[in-house]
Design a protein around this motif. Sequence first.
Motif, PDB file in Angstrom:
ATOM      1  N   THR A 228       0.811  -1.219   0.000  1.00 36.84           N
ATOM      2  CA  THR A 228       0.000   0.000   0.000  1.00 36.84           C
ATOM      3  C   THR A 228       0.843   1.268   0.000  1.00 36.84           C
ATOM      4  OG1 THR A 228      -1.916   1.070   1.048  1.00 36.84           O
ATOM      5  CG2 THR A 228      -0.249   0.207   2.505  1.00 36.84           C
ATOM      6  N   LEU A 229       2.085   1.216   0.527  1.00 36.47           N
ATOM      7  CA  LEU A 229       2.950   2.389   0.506  1.00 36.47           C
ATOM      8  C   LEU A 229       3.829   2.448  -0.740  1.00 36.47           C
ATOM      9  CD1 LEU A 229       4.128   2.513   4.241  1.00 36.47           C
ATOM     10  CD2 LEU A 229       2.504   4.047   3.108  1.00 36.47           C
ATOM     11  N   SER A 230       3.618   1.510  -1.653  1.00 34.56           N
ATOM     12  CA  SER A 230       4.397   1.444  -2.894  1.00 34.56           C
ATOM     13  C   SER A 230       5.885   1.266  -2.622  1.00 34.56           C
ATOM     14  CB  SER A 230       4.171   2.707  -3.749  1.00 34.56           C
ATOM     15  OG  SER A 230       2.831   2.820  -4.138  1.00 34.56           O
ATOM     16  N   LEU A 231       6.221   0.497  -1.588  1.00 35.67           N
ATOM     17  CA  LEU A 231       7.623   0.232  -1.247  1.00 35.67           C
ATOM     18  C   LEU A 231       8.020  -1.144  -1.766  1.00 35.67           C
ATOM     19  CD1 LEU A 231       7.591   1.582   2.405  1.00 35.67           C
ATOM     20  CD2 LEU A 231       8.472   2.720   0.367  1.00 35.67           C
ATOM     21  N   GLY A 232       9.266  -1.251  -2.210  1.00 31.52           N
ATOM     22  CA  GLY A 232       9.737  -2.494  -2.788  1.00 31.52           C
ATOM     23  C   GLY A 232       9.480  -2.585  -4.278  1.00 31.52           C
ATOM     24  N   PHE A 233       8.726  -1.645  -4.829  1.00 32.75           N
ATOM     25  CA  PHE A 233       8.467  -1.602  -6.263  1.00 32.75           C
ATOM     26  C   PHE A 233       9.546  -0.817  -7.021  1.00 32.75           C
ATOM     27  CE2 PHE A 233       4.290  -1.746  -4.237  1.00 32.75           C
ATOM     28  CZ  PHE A 233       3.605  -2.694  -4.957  1.00 32.75           C
ATOM     29  N   LEU A 373       3.577 -14.615  -4.992  1.00 33.11           N
ATOM     30  CA  LEU A 373       5.003 -14.490  -5.282  1.00 33.11           C
ATOM     31  C   LEU A 373       5.472 -13.048  -5.142  1.00 33.11           C
ATOM     32  CD1 LEU A 373       7.728 -15.535  -6.367  1.00 33.11           C
ATOM     33  CD2 LEU A 373       6.817 -15.167  -8.682  1.00 33.11           C
ATOM     34  N   ALA A 374       4.751 -12.125  -5.769  1.00 37.03           N
ATOM     35  CA  ALA A 374       5.202 -10.737  -5.799  1.00 37.03           C
ATOM     36  C   ALA A 374       5.050 -10.057  -4.448  1.00 37.03           C
ATOM     37  CB  ALA A 374       4.421  -9.960  -6.864  1.00 37.03           C
ATOM     38  N   ASP A 375       3.877 -10.226  -3.823  1.00 28.87           N
ATOM     39  CA  ASP A 375       3.617  -9.525  -2.564  1.00 28.87           C
ATOM     40  C   ASP A 375       4.315 -10.178  -1.382  1.00 28.87           C
ATOM     41  OD1 ASP A 375       2.044  -7.727  -0.725  1.00 28.87           O
ATOM     42  OD2 ASP A 375       1.308  -9.681  -0.082  1.00 28.87           O
ATOM     43  N   GLY A 376       4.293 -11.492  -1.315  1.00 28.75           N
ATOM     44  CA  GLY A 376       4.845 -12.176  -0.153  1.00 28.75           C
ATOM     45  C   GLY A 376       6.355 -12.314  -0.171  1.00 28.75           C
ATOM     46  N   ILE A 377       6.949 -12.309  -1.376  1.00 24.86           N
ATOM     47  CA  ILE A 377       8.390 -12.561  -1.471  1.00 24.86           C
ATOM     48  C   ILE A 377       9.141 -11.405  -2.142  1.00 24.86           C
ATOM     49  CG2 ILE A 377      10.158 -14.094  -2.421  1.00 24.86           C
ATOM     50  CD1 ILE A 377       8.175 -16.392  -2.161  1.00 24.86           C
ATOM     51  N   LEU A 378       8.806 -11.108  -3.389  1.00 22.43           N
ATOM     52  CA  LEU A 378       9.614 -10.156  -4.159  1.00 22.43           C
ATOM     53  C   LEU A 378       9.620  -8.751  -3.562  1.00 22.43           C
ATOM     54  CD1 LEU A 378       8.781 -11.208  -7.832  1.00 22.43           C
ATOM     55  CD2 LEU A 378      10.786 -11.799  -6.452  1.00 22.43           C
ATOM     56  N   LEU A 379       8.448  -8.266  -3.137  1.00 21.69           N
ATOM     57  CA  LEU A 379       8.385  -6.917  -2.554  1.00 21.69           C
ATOM     58  C   LEU A 379       9.255  -6.800  -1.313  1.00 21.69           C
ATOM     59  CD1 LEU A 379       4.700  -5.601  -2.597  1.00 21.69           C
ATOM     60  CD2 LEU A 379       6.665  -4.670  -3.790  1.00 21.69           C
ATOM     61  N   VAL A 380       9.107  -7.749  -0.417  1.00 21.17           N
ATOM     62  CA  VAL A 380       9.857  -7.709   0.842  1.00 21.17           C
ATOM     63  C   VAL A 380      11.346  -7.935   0.584  1.00 21.17           C
ATOM     64  CG1 VAL A 380      10.043  -8.646   3.166  1.00 21.17           C
ATOM     65  CG2 VAL A 380       7.806  -8.517   2.066  1.00 21.17           C
ATOM     66  N   LEU A 381      11.675  -8.842  -0.350  1.00 20.50           N
ATOM     67  CA  LEU A 381      13.074  -9.108  -0.674  1.00 20.50           C
ATOM     68  C   LEU A 381      13.763  -7.866  -1.231  1.00 20.50           C
ATOM     69  CD1 LEU A 381      15.472 -11.034  -1.082  1.00 20.50           C
ATOM     70  CD2 LEU A 381      14.502 -11.602  -3.337  1.00 20.50           C
ATOM     71  N   SER A 382      13.129  -7.180  -2.158  1.00 15.03           N
ATOM     72  CA  SER A 382      13.742  -5.981  -2.743  1.00 15.03           C
ATOM     73  C   SER A 382      13.913  -4.888  -1.702  1.00 15.03           C
ATOM     74  CB  SER A 382      12.910  -5.476  -3.923  1.00 15.03           C
ATOM     75  OG  SER A 382      11.566  -5.254  -3.547  1.00 15.03           O
ATOM     76  N   ALA A 383      12.910  -4.726  -0.825  1.00 18.30           N
ATOM     77  CA  ALA A 383      13.023  -3.730   0.242  1.00 18.30           C
ATOM     78  C   ALA A 383      14.132  -4.100   1.223  1.00 18.30           C
ATOM     79  CB  ALA A 383      11.696  -3.589   0.976  1.00 18.30           C
ATOM     80  N   LEU A 384      14.227  -5.390   1.554  1.00 15.94           N
ATOM     81  CA  LEU A 384      15.260  -5.868   2.476  1.00 15.94           C
ATOM     82  C   LEU A 384      16.661  -5.601   1.922  1.00 15.94           C
ATOM     83  CD1 LEU A 384      16.202  -7.600   4.945  1.00 15.94           C
ATOM     84  CD2 LEU A 384      15.926  -9.601   3.471  1.00 15.94           C
ATOM     85  N   LEU A 385      16.904  -5.953   0.676  1.00 17.61           N
ATOM     86  CA  LEU A 385      18.231  -5.799   0.086  1.00 17.61           C
ATOM     87  C   LEU A 385      18.606  -4.326  -0.070  1.00 17.61           C
ATOM     88  CD1 LEU A 385      18.146  -8.632  -2.617  1.00 17.61           C
ATOM     89  CD2 LEU A 385      19.299  -8.644  -0.396  1.00 17.61           C
ATOM     90  N   LEU A 386      17.664  -3.496  -0.523  1.00 13.52           N
ATOM     91  CA  LEU A 386      17.971  -2.079  -0.689  1.00 13.52           C
ATOM     92  C   LEU A 386      18.254  -1.425   0.655  1.00 13.52           C
ATOM     93  CD1 LEU A 386      18.143   0.380  -2.609  1.00 13.52           C
ATOM     94  CD2 LEU A 386      15.746   0.832  -2.042  1.00 13.52           C
ATOM     95  N   THR A 387      17.419  -1.725   1.662  1.00 14.65           N
ATOM     96  CA  THR A 387      17.624  -1.141   2.988  1.00 14.65           C
ATOM     97  C   THR A 387      18.965  -1.566   3.563  1.00 14.65           C
ATOM     98  OG1 THR A 387      15.236  -1.141   3.390  1.00 14.65           O
ATOM     99  CG2 THR A 387      16.662  -0.923   5.308  1.00 14.65           C
ATOM    100  N   ALA A 388      19.323  -2.845   3.394  1.00 13.06           N
ATOM    101  CA  ALA A 388      20.605  -3.341   3.904  1.00 13.06           C
ATOM    102  C   ALA A 388      21.771  -2.613   3.257  1.00 13.06           C
ATOM    103  CB  ALA A 388      20.717  -4.843   3.668  1.00 13.06           C
ATOM    104  N   TYR A 389      21.708  -2.430   1.957  1.00  7.12           N
ATOM    105  CA  TYR A 389      22.825  -1.783   1.257  1.00  7.12           C
ATOM    106  C   TYR A 389      22.942  -0.304   1.646  1.00  7.12           C
ATOM    107  CZ  TYR A 389      26.015  -0.113  -2.249  1.00  7.12           C
ATOM    108  OH  TYR A 389      27.102   0.474  -2.857  1.00  7.12           O
ATOM    109  N   VAL A 390      21.819   0.399   1.615  1.00  8.67           N
ATOM    110  CA  VAL A 390      21.854   1.837   1.924  1.00  8.67           C
ATOM    111  C   VAL A 390      22.257   2.061   3.377  1.00  8.67           C
ATOM    112  CG1 VAL A 390      20.422   3.902   2.187  1.00  8.67           C
ATOM    113  CG2 VAL A 390      20.218   2.485   0.126  1.00  8.67           C
ATOM    114  N   ALA A 391      21.713   1.274   4.306  1.00  9.69           N
ATOM    115  CA  ALA A 391      21.965   1.490   5.733  1.00  9.69           C
ATOM    116  C   ALA A 391      23.387   1.129   6.143  1.00  9.69           C
ATOM    117  CB  ALA A 391      20.961   0.697   6.563  1.00  9.69           C
ATOM    118  N   TRP A 392      23.982   0.131   5.490  1.00  8.62           N
ATOM    119  CA  TRP A 392      25.299  -0.333   5.931  1.00  8.62           C
ATOM    120  C   TRP A 392      26.440   0.051   4.991  1.00  8.62           C
ATOM    121  CZ3 TRP A 392      26.292  -1.892  10.656  1.00  8.62           C
ATOM    122  CH2 TRP A 392      25.235  -2.375  11.437  1.00  8.62           C
TER     123      TRP A 392
END
Length: 454
Positions: A228-233, A373-392
């Motif tokens: 709903t917040l258009s995150l991970g897209f 597939l998209a909502d349960g895995i891909l969205l969260v995976l893309s957000a997880l990887l981007l947040t990890a890279y930017v934060a660390w």
Amino acid sequence: MPSERGREQWSTRIGFILAAVGSAVGLGNVWRFPFVAGEAGGAGFVLIYLLFVAFVGLPAILVEFVVGRRTRRNPVGAMHEIGRGIWKHLGWIFVVTTFVIMSYYSVVAGWTIRYAILGLQDGYSDTPAAAGEQFAALAQGVDAVGFHALFLLAIVAIVGLGIRRGIELAAKVMVPSIVAIVAALAVWAATLDGAGAAYGYYLSPDLGTIAAEWTTILPAAAGQAFFTLSLGFGIMITYASYLGEERNLAADGVVIIAFDTAIAVAMGLIVFPILFTAGIDPGEPGVGAIFITLAAAFGELAAGGLIGAIFFGTVVIAALSSAISLTEVVVSYAIDERGMKRARATALVCGALFVLGLGPAYDTVLLELYDELADGILLVLSALLLTAYVAWQWSEEAIEELRRGIGRLGPLGTYWIWLARGPVLVVLFVSLALGVVEFVGFLEGSFLPWLRGS
């Protein structure tokens, strides 16, 4: 005014905010939120969802904002610019995720057009069983393909016109319309006989239920918050790439999230009183739940056809506002990285989306497969990887970029980056693991039996 790279920019701050709100206030709020809340038990889900929005959603949206504004590029180009090693390819996950979601999103949007017309013509069936048969007839087959195509043609017309003349102008018309209609419907729903019981179900969380059902509620709330917040897209990366440096990203993020959350909650205040008044189970599962249960409820209400047409018409507008942003992610890649003209890129992208969406238009089981597939895995995976890279790995540049338009950050920068480094990543990782389990369960329980029987 174009940026120093010749890239288009938003003409006003309100134009950017409304476009971002329009992206967030789409089918994720008016189609997905009520049925996910119903499946996950009502008020307990809402509480966890709100916590996700506040403590995960805001840091995550700022991560996408700083990357987009810093690079002035689409997700693929942005990660090529700031990424190191394998991280340079991270942007592709956003494009693939967005492409998959948009392919079935347009099918669901086609349903909303059909149901808005239905309310003004034959009306809705007045029992869940009859409404289910009505939905099965409309949701798949030639009609579903036709309305899928019709919705994509509307996207071509708007996105093809560009940022200011297309996306920004459409948002300035659509978002205020959505807010006004949703507010009016919420006031009307409060007068229904079942409103009191509905509010108890929707707004009074049971901590015992949350503790017992947390493995279901947590991934549902996480996926819904990001959807709903258009995150991970990659949408917020793309939209922020059209911003000027003077924007206060933190303030804009708070405004966008507040508007989106208010409309999501308001949709529950509309949908659940209607269902309780009609005596229909709000926990009816499935992607077609809102069409079956709400259509049956409208079929029992006085002037239900007209109210239903207004409701589903609102859903059409919301779907269009979100689909514009989803399509723009892929279109911006084609423009930036492939050198295509906007009109050609938009037509090609929507043509490919039409082809990929033929499966979900053919059978709703395939639509559920795409969504799981998209909502349960891909969205969260893309957000997880981007947040990890930017934060660390990119934290100094991220804090510097957030400071532009704000001035002295004080403790905000440190608070934000450590929240992203710790709690946000933990929650995303747990949500991803649970999402994988849910997806495997769907494959075993629904998809593989369908595949063997088809």
